[in-house]
Design an enzyme around this catalytic site. Structure first.
Site, PDB file in Angstrom:
ATOM      1  CG  MET A 110     -22.999   3.858 -23.992  1.00  0.00           C
ATOM      2  SD  MET A 110     -22.231   3.910 -25.629  1.00  0.00           S
ATOM      3  CE  MET A 110     -22.967   5.379 -26.298  1.00  0.00           C
ATOM      4  CB  CYS A 129     -16.400   2.454 -21.784  1.00  0.00           C
ATOM      5  SG  CYS A 129     -15.381   2.869 -23.213  1.00  0.00           S
ATOM      6  CD  GLU A 161     -14.821   4.217 -14.911  1.00  0.00           C
ATOM      7  OE1 GLU A 161     -15.789   4.913 -15.284  1.00  0.00           O
ATOM      8  OE2 GLU A 161     -14.263   3.390 -15.670  1.00  0.00           O
ATOM      9  CG  HIS A 179     -13.879   5.126 -18.746  1.00  0.00           C
ATOM     10  ND1 HIS A 179     -13.932   3.806 -18.363  1.00  0.00           N
ATOM     11  CD2 HIS A 179     -13.578   5.132 -20.063  1.00  0.00           C
ATOM     12  CE1 HIS A 179     -13.662   3.046 -19.408  1.00  0.00           C
ATOM     13  NE2 HIS A 179     -13.445   3.819 -20.455  1.00  0.00           N
ATOM     14  N   GLY A 211       0.803  -1.219   0.000  1.00  0.00           N
ATOM     15  CA  GLY A 211       0.000   0.000   0.000  1.00  0.00           C
ATOM     16  C   GLY A 211       0.836   1.269   0.000  1.00  0.00           C
TER      17      GLY A 211
HETATM   18  N1  GLN Z   1     -13.650  -1.864 -26.584  1.00  0.00           N
HETATM   19  C1  GLN Z   1     -14.413  -0.657 -26.662  1.00  0.00           C
HETATM   20  C2  GLN Z   1     -13.744   0.385 -27.531  1.00  0.00           C
HETATM   21  O1  GLN Z   1     -12.549   0.330 -27.729  1.00  0.00           O
HETATM   22  C3  GLN Z   1     -14.715  -0.102 -25.289  1.00  0.00           C
HETATM   23  C4  GLN Z   1     -13.501   0.297 -24.525  1.00  0.00           C
HETATM   24  C5  GLN Z   1     -13.729   0.445 -23.042  1.00  0.00           C
HETATM   25  O2  GLN Z   1     -14.665  -0.129 -22.477  1.00  0.00           O
HETATM   26  N2  GLN Z   1     -12.862   1.165 -22.367  1.00  0.00           N
HETATM   27  O3  GLN Z   1     -14.393   1.275 -28.016  1.00  0.00           O
END
Ligand code: GLN
Length: 550
Positions: free
Chosen positions: A396, A393, A521, A519, A28
């Site tokens: 989606m 990503c 996150e 993303h 850590g």
């Molecule tokens: N494989 C997909 C792309 O390249 C999604 C990438 C991801 O989930 N970061 O568009």
């Protein structure tokens, strides 16, 4: 006070903290470095953090999660070590490519200089050329004049052959910088159950290894599962030439976010300030941090989130998503219990049994064919049963494909990433990607602007229409199908203002069914959790309460 370190770098009172690790990896170091940063920030200092990784890859972008856990992405489009995620979550400060350097990058830049002829006929060597380049990368951050402290974490374990040039650079810097530099060494004190004893010998050996390369650590942090008696710490201090007050311990904590407080109780921040001759008064202002911790301890209800992905057996593969969920739950007095569901194991036959207990479902990012059919099965079940669902990503993209197949009737619709010959390429390779052959660092990476459609759930969650989010992908929603999707109820809630690429979609007739090409996150931190994670967890909590009321 100002002084010149070499002809092109002027250090304006910047202090350098190096964090090294000994005995074993996974102790850590990233959390200790982040905790030091949190404490110094809370005292009003300007801080930046940096990670050196001793592997030859230029960046972790081409490493799969089995090798390296999650790949984090900075705003300026650098594919980075996941420790940078900890740095951002602890400090709320955005990192850039200057904050993560690998051996590969150091060598690449030295070799580029050699090819340009910059070395004027000299033999190029590890010392001084590689070590000079490492030192340049450290001092570059200090030379901006923006920081009181640069915290540099040295990846790997002392004694590894590959970290030697980094340690040599630290040795030289310690000599050059004098009091403006401290080395914090993190080691492990194992508990031998059969003997009922805590053993400090590995720590002594690891400090000896540091001393052998010419580095005397100033502060020790001993990682331990059991409280170390004061006598043990005194013994370590004596054997390791470290002042007794600078031997601290990092006991296993129930949450990594407790570590700054634990270290402050042992005066780690004051010790560093004193050793670097930095004037300070009073205590760090940890009001907001303590508020978060009080919510964390008080969160007495549970909300269940299913995470569907192909790396579910790996602890660090979805680190930023896990932490974003946890934080979003805490601020709403809930503990988020994540159930990891393998996308290779879920199908139309068992989706009900695997998902029916979930209050919300996340479909994870990813690459390649493996597990995609499982993602479609999970999404179909969630959509049909109106479970709050968040696709990130690839998640989606899978939302779009599943909808094309099962709602629009476009049989065999797919992403060309998975099926290059699909008759319905609803997800297609981005135009700018078509000529790319090298895989390293060539995706659409980093922060891009996105304009949201007012009145959408997404816009409501953000509370504004213009946002910026980080990306990591090659494929995109195919505009040619836009009308077909829109006519049947899918709403493209946000797009890039210049390229008009679809960045986020939603199904407004569902409780919460949202997919982001970006993303979120990566930009959710402890002190400012991401609005979409907050909103998603809220929807999951509402779903739980509605189900309980039935
Ligand atoms: N494989 C997909 C792309 O390249 C999604 C990438 C991801 O989930 N970061 O568009």
């Amino acid at each position: 006070m100002q002084f010149v370190i070499n002809k092109d770098i002027l250090i304006v009172d910047t202090k350098y903290i190096f964090v090294t690790g000994g005995v074993v990896s996974s102790l850590g170091k990233g959390i200790i470095s982040s905790s030091i940063a949190r404490l110094l920030l809370s005292r009003g200092f300007n801080v930046t953090m940096q990670k050196f990784d001793p592997y030859i890859n230029i960046d972790p972008g081409t490493l799969n999660p089995y090798e390296h856990g999650e790949c984090y992405v900075t705003v300026d489009g650098h594919e980075a070590d996941l420790d940078l995620g900890h740095y951002e979550r602890f400090t709320n400060i955005k990192t850039t490519r200057a904050n993560n350097i690998t051996t590969g990058r150091v060598y690449q830049s030295v070799i580029d200089k050699e090819r340009r002829g910059d070395f004027l006929g000299k033999t190029v060597q590890i010392i001084p050329h590689i070590t000079d380049e490492i030192k340049r990368c450290v001092k570059l951050l200090g030379s901006t004049g923006k920081y009181d402290f640069v915290i540099t974490e040295i990846g790997g374990t002392v004694g590894d052959i590959e970290s030697l040039p980094f340690l040599e650079a630290v040795r030289q810097l310690k000599w050059e910088l004098g009091r403006n530099c401290v080395v914090v060494h993190l080691t492990y004190v194992p508990y031998i159950k059969a003997a009922g004893e805590l053993k400090t010998k590995p720590t002594q050996h690891s400090v000896k290894q540091l001393q052998q390369v010419g580095i005397q650590p100033d502060v020790l942090v001993l990682r331990t599962e059991r409280e170390l008696p004061a006598a043990h710490c005194r013994k370590v201090a004596q054997f390791c030439n470290v002042s007794p007050d600078a031997v601290t311990q990092s006991l296993d904590a129930p949450s990594i976010y407790e570590v700054p407080l634990m270290m402050h109780r042992q005066r780690l921040d004051q010790i560093i300030l004193e050793k670097t001759g930095t004037p300070y008064t009073g205590e760090p202002d940890l009001t907001k941090w303590n508020y978060f911790l009080s919510k964390l301890h008080g969160a007495d209800q549970e909300v269940k989130i299913g995470l569907v992905g192909k790396y579910v057996e790996l602890q660090d593969a979805y680190k930023s998503i896990d932490e974003s969920l946890l934080t979003a739950g805490v601020y709403q007095d809930h503990k988020v219990k994540i159930t990891y569901i393998s996308s290779e194991k879920i199908n139309d036959g068992n989706a009900e049994s695997l998902l029916c207990d979930m209050d919300g479902v996340i479909v994870a990012p990813g690459f390649g064919q493996r597990g995609t059919e499982g993602k479609f099965a999970a999404l179909k079940w969630c959509r049909e049963h109106d479970v709050p669902t968040f696709g990130i990503c690839y998640g989606m993209q899978c939302m779009v494909i599943e909808y094309a197949r099962n709602v629009l009737g476009l049989t065999d619709a797919n992403s060309v990433e998975i099926d290059p010959k699909t008759p319905y390429n609803v997800i297609d390779l981005m135009e700018e990607q078509k000529s790319i052959t090298n895989l390293g660092g060539t995706m659409r990476l980093g922060a891009y602007a996105c304009h949201l459609k007012s009145g959408t759930k997404v816009a409501e969650a953000y509370g504004k229409l213009d946002i910026e989010e980080r990306h990591r992908h090659r494929f995109e929603f195919n505009e040619e199908f836009r009308k077909q999707f829109e006519d049947s109820g899918m709403v493209f809630a946000g797009e890039n203002p210049e390229t008009h690429l679809v960045e986020v979609m939603e199904l407004p007739n569902k409780k919460w069914y949202i997919g982001t090409q970006y993303h979120p996150e990566y930009s959710s931190t402890v002190l400012s959790p991401h609005p979409l994670f907050i909103d998603f967890v809220r929807a999951a909590i509402n779903n739980k309460n509605q189900r309980a009321a039935k």
